[in-house]
Design a protein around this motif. Structure first.
Motif, PDB file in Angstrom:
ATOM      1  N   PHE A 129       0.832  -1.200   0.000  1.00 49.57           N
ATOM      2  CA  PHE A 129       0.000   0.000   0.000  1.00 49.57           C
ATOM      3  C   PHE A 129       0.866   1.249   0.000  1.00 49.57           C
ATOM      4  CE2 PHE A 129      -2.389   3.300   2.300  1.00 49.57           C
ATOM      5  CZ  PHE A 129      -3.495   3.403   1.466  1.00 49.57           C
ATOM      6  N   ARG A 130       1.910   1.232   0.806  1.00 53.09           N
ATOM      7  CA  ARG A 130       2.831   2.374   0.861  1.00 53.09           C
ATOM      8  C   ARG A 130       3.531   2.569  -0.477  1.00 53.09           C
ATOM      9  NH1 ARG A 130       7.997   1.721   3.536  1.00 53.09           N
ATOM     10  NH2 ARG A 130       9.136   3.462   2.720  1.00 53.09           N
ATOM     11  N   GLN A 131       3.991   1.469  -1.091  1.00 55.96           N
ATOM     12  CA  GLN A 131       4.664   1.565  -2.381  1.00 55.96           C
ATOM     13  C   GLN A 131       3.713   2.079  -3.459  1.00 55.96           C
ATOM     14  OE1 GLN A 131       6.241  -2.351  -3.063  1.00 55.96           O
ATOM     15  NE2 GLN A 131       8.032  -2.016  -1.770  1.00 55.96           N
ATOM     16  N   LEU A 132       2.472   1.599  -3.473  1.00 60.48           N
ATOM     17  CA  LEU A 132       1.508   2.057  -4.472  1.00 60.48           C
ATOM     18  C   LEU A 132       1.154   3.523  -4.268  1.00 60.48           C
ATOM     19  CD1 LEU A 132      -0.856  -1.037  -4.687  1.00 60.48           C
ATOM     20  CD2 LEU A 132       0.773  -0.248  -6.412  1.00 60.48           C
ATOM     21  N   THR A 133       1.061   3.959  -3.019  1.00 60.31           N
ATOM     22  CA  THR A 133       0.777   5.363  -2.729  1.00 60.31           C
ATOM     23  C   THR A 133       1.913   6.248  -3.232  1.00 60.31           C
ATOM     24  OG1 THR A 133      -0.476   4.709  -0.769  1.00 60.31           O
ATOM     25  CG2 THR A 133       0.228   6.999  -0.889  1.00 60.31           C
ATOM     26  N   GLN A 134       3.150   5.830  -2.999  1.00 62.42           N
ATOM     27  CA  GLN A 134       4.299   6.600  -3.480  1.00 62.42           C
ATOM     28  C   GLN A 134       4.324   6.658  -4.996  1.00 62.42           C
ATOM     29  OE1 GLN A 134       7.662   4.662  -1.671  1.00 62.42           O
ATOM     30  NE2 GLN A 134       7.547   5.877   0.205  1.00 62.42           N
ATOM     31  N   GLN A 135       4.028   5.537  -5.649  1.00 65.20           N
ATOM     32  CA  GLN A 135       4.024   5.513  -7.114  1.00 65.20           C
ATOM     33  C   GLN A 135       2.942   6.409  -7.688  1.00 65.20           C
ATOM     34  OE1 GLN A 135       3.677   1.391  -8.143  1.00 65.20           O
ATOM     35  NE2 GLN A 135       5.836   0.950  -7.745  1.00 65.20           N
ATOM     36  N   SER A 136       1.763   6.398  -7.083  1.00 63.60           N
ATOM     37  CA  SER A 136       0.683   7.241  -7.596  1.00 63.60           C
ATOM     38  C   SER A 136       0.987   8.719  -7.361  1.00 63.60           C
ATOM     39  CB  SER A 136      -0.657   6.854  -6.981  1.00 63.60           C
ATOM     40  OG  SER A 136      -0.671   7.127  -5.600  1.00 63.60           O
ATOM     41  N   GLN A 137       1.651   9.046  -6.246  1.00 63.93           N
ATOM     42  CA  GLN A 137       2.043  10.435  -6.000  1.00 63.93           C
ATOM     43  C   GLN A 137       3.090  10.880  -7.012  1.00 63.93           C
ATOM     44  OE1 GLN A 137       3.293  10.568  -1.930  1.00 63.93           O
ATOM     45  NE2 GLN A 137       1.212  10.800  -1.136  1.00 63.93           N
ATOM     46  N   GLU A 138       4.052  10.018  -7.317  1.00 68.64           N
ATOM     47  CA  GLU A 138       5.071  10.351  -8.315  1.00 68.64           C
ATOM     48  C   GLU A 138       4.449  10.494  -9.695  1.00 68.64           C
ATOM     49  OE1 GLU A 138       7.994   7.262  -8.005  1.00 68.64           O
ATOM     50  OE2 GLU A 138       8.701   7.955  -6.045  1.00 68.64           O
ATOM     51  N   ALA A 139       3.496   9.631 -10.030  1.00 68.50           N
ATOM     52  CA  ALA A 139       2.817   9.729 -11.322  1.00 68.50           C
ATOM     53  C   ALA A 139       2.000  11.016 -11.392  1.00 68.50           C
ATOM     54  CB  ALA A 139       1.920   8.515 -11.545  1.00 68.50           C
ATOM     55  N   GLY A 140       1.348  11.391 -10.302  1.00 69.23           N
ATOM     56  CA  GLY A 140       0.590  12.640 -10.260  1.00 69.23           C
ATOM     57  C   GLY A 140       1.496  13.846 -10.406  1.00 69.23           C
ATOM     58  N   ASN A 141       2.652  13.823  -9.772  1.00 66.77           N
ATOM     59  CA  ASN A 141       3.604  14.926  -9.907  1.00 66.77           C
ATOM     60  C   ASN A 141       4.123  15.023 -11.333  1.00 66.77           C
ATOM     61  OD1 ASN A 141       3.331  15.585  -7.228  1.00 66.77           O
ATOM     62  ND2 ASN A 141       5.153  14.456  -6.566  1.00 66.77           N
ATOM     63  N   ASN A 142       4.382  13.893 -11.976  1.00 68.41           N
ATOM     64  CA  ASN A 142       4.848  13.923 -13.364  1.00 68.41           C
ATOM     65  C   ASN A 142       3.784  14.451 -14.305  1.00 68.41           C
ATOM     66  OD1 ASN A 142       7.347  12.921 -12.675  1.00 68.41           O
ATOM     67  ND2 ASN A 142       6.826  10.790 -13.115  1.00 68.41           N
ATOM     68  N   ASN A 143       2.519  14.086 -14.081  1.00 61.48           N
ATOM     69  CA  ASN A 143       1.418  14.583 -14.911  1.00 61.48           C
ATOM     70  C   ASN A 143       1.246  16.087 -14.736  1.00 61.48           C
ATOM     71  OD1 ASN A 143       0.868  12.132 -16.043  1.00 61.48           O
ATOM     72  ND2 ASN A 143      -0.769  11.629 -14.588  1.00 61.48           N
ATOM     73  N   ASN A 144       1.371  16.578 -13.505  1.00 61.98           N
ATOM     74  CA  ASN A 144       1.253  18.014 -13.258  1.00 61.98           C
ATOM     75  C   ASN A 144       2.382  18.768 -13.930  1.00 61.98           C
ATOM     76  OD1 ASN A 144      -1.059  17.679 -11.784  1.00 61.98           O
ATOM     77  ND2 ASN A 144      -0.007  17.668  -9.801  1.00 61.98           N
ATOM     78  N   ASN A 145       3.569  18.232 -13.927  1.00 63.35           N
ATOM     79  CA  ASN A 145       4.716  18.889 -14.557  1.00 63.35           C
ATOM     80  C   ASN A 145       4.567  18.893 -16.073  1.00 63.35           C
ATOM     81  OD1 ASN A 145       5.861  19.338 -12.076  1.00 63.35           O
ATOM     82  ND2 ASN A 145       7.204  17.532 -12.166  1.00 63.35           N
ATOM     83  N   ASN A 146       3.961  17.865 -16.645  1.00 63.18           N
ATOM     84  CA  ASN A 146       3.783  17.796 -18.101  1.00 63.18           C
ATOM     85  C   ASN A 146       2.660  18.711 -18.576  1.00 63.18           C
ATOM     86  OD1 ASN A 146       5.812  15.927 -18.266  1.00 63.18           O
ATOM     87  ND2 ASN A 146       4.430  14.152 -18.258  1.00 63.18           N
ATOM     88  N   ASN A 147       1.686  19.016 -17.736  1.00 65.99           N
ATOM     89  CA  ASN A 147       0.548  19.865 -18.124  1.00 65.99           C
ATOM     90  C   ASN A 147       0.897  21.346 -18.090  1.00 65.99           C
ATOM     91  OD1 ASN A 147      -1.031  17.650 -18.524  1.00 65.99           O
ATOM     92  ND2 ASN A 147      -1.920  17.688 -16.453  1.00 65.99           N
TER      93      ASN A 147
END
Length: 151
Positions: A129-147
């Motif tokens: 759960f912790r690993q998936l939460t970190q991955q989703s946060q990193e994916a969200g940060n990457n999407n925000n940076n690309n937008n």
């Protein structure tokens, strides 16, 4: 001349042997109850409070095995010698705890078996759960940076 011990002594020896055999008897199938010997002789000693404590102990041992199984190795890779030593120490501790859980389950007490499996499952869930939460946060940060478009 008769060298055999007096009959009272024989009777005491028979009672001591019977008590010792009862204490040494092991179950060879699953059973319910607090009448278990877990890891050390005399523990939990047919005491309900100590039995409940041993359930918590085995549960947290199993959780610790899962947590130690999923520690990322990249944290210790700054120095390969120190990283290897740290990983070896963590592995050794994990194996010692895993063997303690295994020996606890070998008491064939169904309560101990259930809490060991639950500890492994919950420990695995918490780590994933912790690993998936970190991955989703990193994916969200990457999407925000690309937008964000440059002006």
């Amino acid at each position: 001349m008769d060298m055999s011990p007096p009959s009272d002594m024989n009777m005491n020896m028979d009672m001591n042997n019977a008590t010792m055999m009862k204490d040494m008897a092991m179950h060879m199938n699953f059973y319910w109850g607090r009448e278990a010997t877990i890891l050390f002789p005399g523990w939990p000693n047919y005491n309900l409070g100590m039995y409940i404590l041993s359930l918590f102990f085995v549960f947290f041992l199993a959780m610790a095995v899962e947590v130690l199984s999923n520690i990322p190795s990249r944290r210790f890779m700054n120095n390969s010698m120190i990283g290897g030593l740290v990983q070896t120490i963590i592995y050794t501790i994990r194996m010692a705890l895993a063997y303690m859980v295994m020996l606890s389950v070998m008491s064939f007490n169904l309560g101990i078996f259930i809490v060991a499996v639950a500890g492994h499952g919950i420990g695995y869930f918490l780590i994933k759960f912790r690993q998936l939460t970190q991955q989703s946060q990193e994916a969200g940060n990457n999407n925000n940076n690309n937008n964000v478009l440059p002006k």
